[in-house]
Motif scaffolding. Structure first.
Motif, PDB file in Angstrom:
ATOM      1  N   GLY A   1       0.784  -1.227   0.000  1.00  0.00           N
ATOM      2  CA  GLY A   1       0.000   0.000   0.000  1.00  0.00           C
ATOM      3  C   GLY A   1       0.811   1.270   0.000  1.00  0.00           C
ATOM      4  N   THR A   2       2.165   1.163   0.035  1.00  0.00           N
ATOM      5  CA  THR A   2       2.996   2.361   0.146  1.00  0.00           C
ATOM      6  C   THR A   2       3.219   3.036  -1.200  1.00  0.00           C
ATOM      7  N   TYR A   3       3.363   2.237  -2.261  1.00  0.00           N
ATOM      8  CA  TYR A   3       3.705   2.784  -3.580  1.00  0.00           C
ATOM      9  C   TYR A   3       2.750   2.264  -4.644  1.00  0.00           C
ATOM     10  N   ASP A   4       2.524   3.134  -5.654  1.00  0.00           N
ATOM     11  CA  ASP A   4       1.725   2.732  -6.809  1.00  0.00           C
ATOM     12  C   ASP A   4       2.603   2.106  -7.896  1.00  0.00           C
ATOM     13  N   VAL A   5       3.832   2.582  -8.010  1.00  0.00           N
ATOM     14  CA  VAL A   5       4.752   2.134  -9.057  1.00  0.00           C
ATOM     15  C   VAL A   5       6.126   1.904  -8.436  1.00  0.00           C
ATOM     16  N   ILE A   6       6.747   0.786  -8.786  1.00  0.00           N
ATOM     17  CA  ILE A   6       8.130   0.512  -8.367  1.00  0.00           C
ATOM     18  C   ILE A   6       8.957   0.356  -9.636  1.00  0.00           C
ATOM     19  N   ILE A   7       9.904   1.272  -9.857  1.00  0.00           N
ATOM     20  CA  ILE A   7      10.818   1.217 -11.003  1.00  0.00           C
ATOM     21  C   ILE A   7      12.117   0.614 -10.494  1.00  0.00           C
ATOM     22  N   LEU A   8      12.449  -0.566 -11.010  1.00  0.00           N
ATOM     23  CA  LEU A   8      13.463  -1.403 -10.368  1.00  0.00           C
ATOM     24  C   LEU A   8      14.545  -1.827 -11.356  1.00  0.00           C
ATOM     25  N   ASP A   9      15.799  -1.491 -11.029  1.00  0.00           N
ATOM     26  CA  ASP A   9      16.921  -1.996 -11.817  1.00  0.00           C
ATOM     27  C   ASP A   9      17.100  -3.487 -11.516  1.00  0.00           C
ATOM     28  N   ILE A  10      17.670  -4.233 -12.475  1.00  0.00           N
ATOM     29  CA  ILE A  10      17.889  -5.668 -12.270  1.00  0.00           C
ATOM     30  C   ILE A  10      19.293  -5.951 -11.746  1.00  0.00           C
ATOM     31  N   GLY A  11      20.294  -5.271 -12.290  1.00  0.00           N
ATOM     32  CA  GLY A  11      21.675  -5.536 -11.883  1.00  0.00           C
ATOM     33  C   GLY A  11      22.041  -4.809 -10.609  1.00  0.00           C
ATOM     34  N   LEU A  12      21.404  -5.194  -9.505  1.00  0.00           N
ATOM     35  CA  LEU A  12      21.645  -4.554  -8.215  1.00  0.00           C
ATOM     36  C   LEU A  12      22.671  -5.351  -7.415  1.00  0.00           C
ATOM     37  N   PRO A  13      23.419  -4.701  -6.525  1.00  0.00           N
ATOM     38  CA  PRO A  13      24.331  -5.446  -5.649  1.00  0.00           C
ATOM     39  C   PRO A  13      23.544  -6.244  -4.616  1.00  0.00           C
ATOM     40  N   GLY A  14      24.076  -7.399  -4.217  1.00  0.00           N
ATOM     41  CA  GLY A  14      23.356  -8.238  -3.257  1.00  0.00           C
ATOM     42  C   GLY A  14      22.179  -8.916  -3.924  1.00  0.00           C
ATOM     43  N   LEU A  15      20.982  -8.580  -3.503  1.00  0.00           N
ATOM     44  CA  LEU A  15      19.779  -9.118  -4.139  1.00  0.00           C
ATOM     45  C   LEU A  15      19.585  -8.452  -5.498  1.00  0.00           C
ATOM     46  N   ASP A  16      19.477  -9.265  -6.566  1.00  0.00           N
ATOM     47  CA  ASP A  16      19.240  -8.650  -7.868  1.00  0.00           C
ATOM     48  C   ASP A  16      17.755  -8.323  -8.032  1.00  0.00           C
ATOM     49  N   GLY A  17      17.445  -7.630  -9.129  1.00  0.00           N
ATOM     50  CA  GLY A  17      16.069  -7.176  -9.342  1.00  0.00           C
ATOM     51  C   GLY A  17      15.074  -8.304  -9.464  1.00  0.00           C
ATOM     52  N   PHE A  18      15.494  -9.454 -10.048  1.00  0.00           N
ATOM     53  CA  PHE A  18      14.593 -10.597 -10.153  1.00  0.00           C
ATOM     54  C   PHE A  18      14.185 -11.084  -8.755  1.00  0.00           C
ATOM     55  N   GLN A  19      15.171 -11.199  -7.856  1.00  0.00           N
ATOM     56  CA  GLN A  19      14.890 -11.664  -6.497  1.00  0.00           C
ATOM     57  C   GLN A  19      13.993 -10.674  -5.757  1.00  0.00           C
ATOM     58  N   VAL A  20      14.263  -9.380  -5.952  1.00  0.00           N
ATOM     59  CA  VAL A  20      13.447  -8.368  -5.277  1.00  0.00           C
ATOM     60  C   VAL A  20      12.003  -8.428  -5.768  1.00  0.00           C
ATOM     61  N   ALA A  21      11.810  -8.542  -7.082  1.00  0.00           N
ATOM     62  CA  ALA A  21      10.449  -8.589  -7.630  1.00  0.00           C
ATOM     63  C   ALA A  21       9.693  -9.809  -7.117  1.00  0.00           C
ATOM     64  N   ARG A  22      10.364 -10.966  -7.097  1.00  0.00           N
ATOM     65  CA  ARG A  22       9.693 -12.173  -6.588  1.00  0.00           C
ATOM     66  C   ARG A  22       9.317 -12.024  -5.120  1.00  0.00           C
ATOM     67  N   GLU A  23      10.218 -11.414  -4.355  1.00  0.00           N
ATOM     68  CA  GLU A  23       9.929 -11.210  -2.931  1.00  0.00           C
ATOM     69  C   GLU A  23       8.745 -10.260  -2.747  1.00  0.00           C
ATOM     70  N   LEU A  24       8.718  -9.207  -3.548  1.00  0.00           N
ATOM     71  CA  LEU A  24       7.603  -8.252  -3.450  1.00  0.00           C
ATOM     72  C   LEU A  24       6.280  -8.918  -3.815  1.00  0.00           C
ATOM     73  N   ARG A  25       6.260  -9.719  -4.858  1.00  0.00           N
ATOM     74  CA  ARG A  25       5.023 -10.393  -5.242  1.00  0.00           C
ATOM     75  C   ARG A  25       4.633 -11.437  -4.189  1.00  0.00           C
ATOM     76  N   GLY A  26       5.632 -12.094  -3.637  1.00  0.00           N
ATOM     77  CA  GLY A  26       5.333 -13.084  -2.608  1.00  0.00           C
ATOM     78  C   GLY A  26       4.768 -12.482  -1.343  1.00  0.00           C
ATOM     79  N   ARG A  27       5.076 -11.220  -1.083  1.00  0.00           N
ATOM     80  CA  ARG A  27       4.558 -10.536   0.106  1.00  0.00           C
ATOM     81  C   ARG A  27       3.159  -9.977  -0.110  1.00  0.00           C
ATOM     82  N   MET A  28       2.579 -10.253  -1.248  1.00  0.00           N
ATOM     83  CA  MET A  28       1.273  -9.678  -1.603  1.00  0.00           C
ATOM     84  C   MET A  28       1.373  -8.165  -1.846  1.00  0.00           C
ATOM     85  N   VAL A  29       2.588  -7.677  -2.216  1.00  0.00           N
ATOM     86  CA  VAL A  29       2.679  -6.285  -2.637  1.00  0.00           C
ATOM     87  C   VAL A  29       2.211  -6.235  -4.086  1.00  0.00           C
ATOM     88  N   SER A  30       0.942  -6.548  -4.271  1.00  0.00           N
ATOM     89  CA  SER A  30       0.410  -6.656  -5.621  1.00  0.00           C
ATOM     90  C   SER A  30      -0.385  -5.420  -6.008  1.00  0.00           C
TER      91      SER A  30
END
Length: 525
Positions: free
Chosen positions: A436-465
């Motif tokens: 509920g915090t954001y309407d749009v998340i603009i996300l780079d993929i080549g991030l240090p540590g967790l990459d963008g793919f991992q972040v997106a999956r985590e966000l969807r898994g948290r019901m940040v839909s």
């Protein structure tokens, strides 16, 4: 070749004299020989010892040699073993064919000379050696090809990130023309913008030539007016032509030329041809683009220049990968020597062909692309509209580890009226992106540590839909796009991206109902 002393031969024959003579001859030649007198025994020895060659009689007391051969070839443990069939009786051609189809390498009819047996064993061992070397070479080439693709993808990512920051800054200067840029500064900004586009074009070509020449690219075909494609290509090439002091002329049909093709790739074809004409033409020359129907079903598009021309032997070679003329003018213009290779492959993937013609050095060149026309009646596509940014609509989380790109895009989004928060890595983004915090998340993929793919999956898994997740990245291969979709991204944008494209994307977004996992998919970009 396998050394004789190291090669193991399994000799299978239920006739004592034949077994003795064959084994004696093979051992005299230096082979390590194992023996079996039945099919069952032969299978057991083969599975246990894995010989290099099996000399197998077709007539055994418990089962035929053909059946033994079939069982050996069906088992992954023994399927690579070479098999020589032998027989003391007349064997019909049909029987030989059956044995060879079952996997045997060759037939010998007894009685045979010991030297014939030794020569045959040497021959099949030599063939096996060649096969193994070929397989090993193929595996090495495949691995090298994979590493090359990984390198090119990483190279593209590393080049696109700084290009994105430069491109964004230049575009933002363009937004501020009315606020006081001098004529000289405007000229300097235009130079930077043109060179950034040129660099982006080179990066895209590097990746495209690897994929297209190996057939790893699929066209996004649709019905389109070739005149529109040519107009877009001319608009893209005109600034380069003017910069180099060239006159660009066009002669296009007044009626639509409907073809089945990929708009982006066909524009790439004609932009590359125009760029090639500019590269090989001195200042003051003329470049002419013309299109006309060759008959009722095909259209021919020609790009003609009055430049340095081609030798007869260069008119076909020019389409080869990394081919460049040695002329000083061409070298001074730079380039990678891959643009025309892309042209030929893309045109051929569209079912057409391209050819070069020149009357010789100093007489200019003409490149002609021939494509099939659609005969169906189709409606013209709706003209593209420039969509201005909607202001004050979205709460945006921008995640990028490149501070220049992050700060520049943040500033632009805020100028458009959006509320923007920023994060420099995936872990920080996950801490900030609560439901509920954001309407749009603009996300780079080549991030240090967790990459963008991992972040997106985590966000969807948290019901940040209840947020649209958009990839803005230097990774742009079809495989990257597929991974983005699998990870839960709604759209995949490749750096450097035009501000008008980001504006268009944000303008077409629709609010997502809180708590739902069904989000409207945006058109691929």
């Amino acid at each position: 070749m396998l050394a004789t002393a190291k090669a193991t031969v399994l000799h299978v024959n239920d006739t004592p004299a034949s077994l003795y003579l064959g084994t004696f001859s093979l051992r005299q030649a230096g082979y390590h020989v194992l023996e079996a007198v039945t099919g069952e025994e032969a299978l057991g020895v083969a599975f246990a010892s894995r010989p290099d060659v099996i000399v197998l009689d077709v007539k055994l007391p418990d089962m035929s040699g053909y059946e033994v051969c079939r069982l050996l070839k069906e088992d992954p443990r023994t399927c690579e073993i070479a098999i020589i069939h032998t027989s003391a009786t007349f064997i019909t051609a049909e029987k030989k064919v059956a044995g060879l189809r079952a996997g045997a390498d060759v037939y010998l009819t007894q009685p045979f000379d010991p030297e014939e047996l030794i020569a045959t064993v040497n021959s099949v061992l030599r063939l096996r050696r060649v096969e193994r070397e070929a397989l090993a070479n193929a595996a090495r080439l495949e691995e090298a090809d994979r590493k090359k693709d990984e390198f090119l993808a990483m190279l593209a990512h590393e080049l696109r990130n700084p290009l994105a920051a430069i491109s964004l800054a230049v575009q933002m200067l363009g937004q501020k023309d009315s606020n006081g840029l001098s004529e000289a500064d405007t000229h300097r900004r235009d130079i930077i913008e043109r060179q950034v586009k040129h660099l982006r074009h080179l990066v895209d070509d590097l990746l495209d030539v690897s994929r297209i020449t190996r057939g790893k690219y699929s066209l996004r075909r649709g019905r389109l007016d070739l005149n529109t494609v040519l107009q877009h290509s001319l608009a893209a090439a005109r600034p380069v032509m003017e910069e180099r002091g060239l006159l660009l002329r066009e002669s296009l049909p007044t009626e639509p030329c409907w073809v089945d093709g990929d708009r982006t790739r066909l524009e790439q074809v004609f932009i590359n041809l125009l760029d090639n004409a500019a590269k090989y033409s001195p200042a003051g020359s003329t470049v002419t683009v013309s299109a006309h129907g060759s008959d009722d079903s095909r259209v021919r598009v020609s790009v003609q220049d009055t430049g340095i021309g081609l030798l007869p032997e260069d008119q076909e070679r020019i389409f080869e990968l990394f081919a460049q003329l040695d002329a000083g003018l061409a070298r001074s213009r730079g380039g990678l020597g891959i643009g025309l290779t892309l042209v030929r492959n893309l045109v051929e993937e569209h079912g057409g062909h391209v050819e070069a013609f020149s009357e010789g050095p100093g007489r200019g060149s003409t490149f002609t692309v021939t494509l099939s026309l659609l005969t169906d009646d189709v409606r013209p596509e709706a003209p593209l509209e420039r969509i201005e940014p909607s202001r004050g609509e979205w709460r945006i989380l921008l995640v990028d580890d490149n501070p220049d790109a992050r700060e520049g895009l943040c500033e632009m989004l805020q100028m458009w009226g959006h509320t923007v928060a920023v994060a420099a890595d995936g872990a920080e983004a996950l801490r900030m992106a609560t439901p509920g915090t954001y309407d749009v998340i603009i996300l780079d993929i080549g991030l240090p540590g967790l990459d963008g793919f991992q972040v997106a999956r985590e966000l969807r898994g948290r019901m940040v839909s209840d947020a649209h997740i958009i990839a803005l990245t230097g990774y742009g291969t079809p495989e990257d796009r597929a991974r983005s979709e699998d990870a839960g991204f709604d759209l995949h944008l490749v750096k450097p991206v035009e501000l008008v494209e980001i504006s268009r994307v944000l303008a077409q977004l629709e609010p997502v109902k809180r708590g739902t996992r069904h989000r409207p998919r945006l058109k691929s970009a």
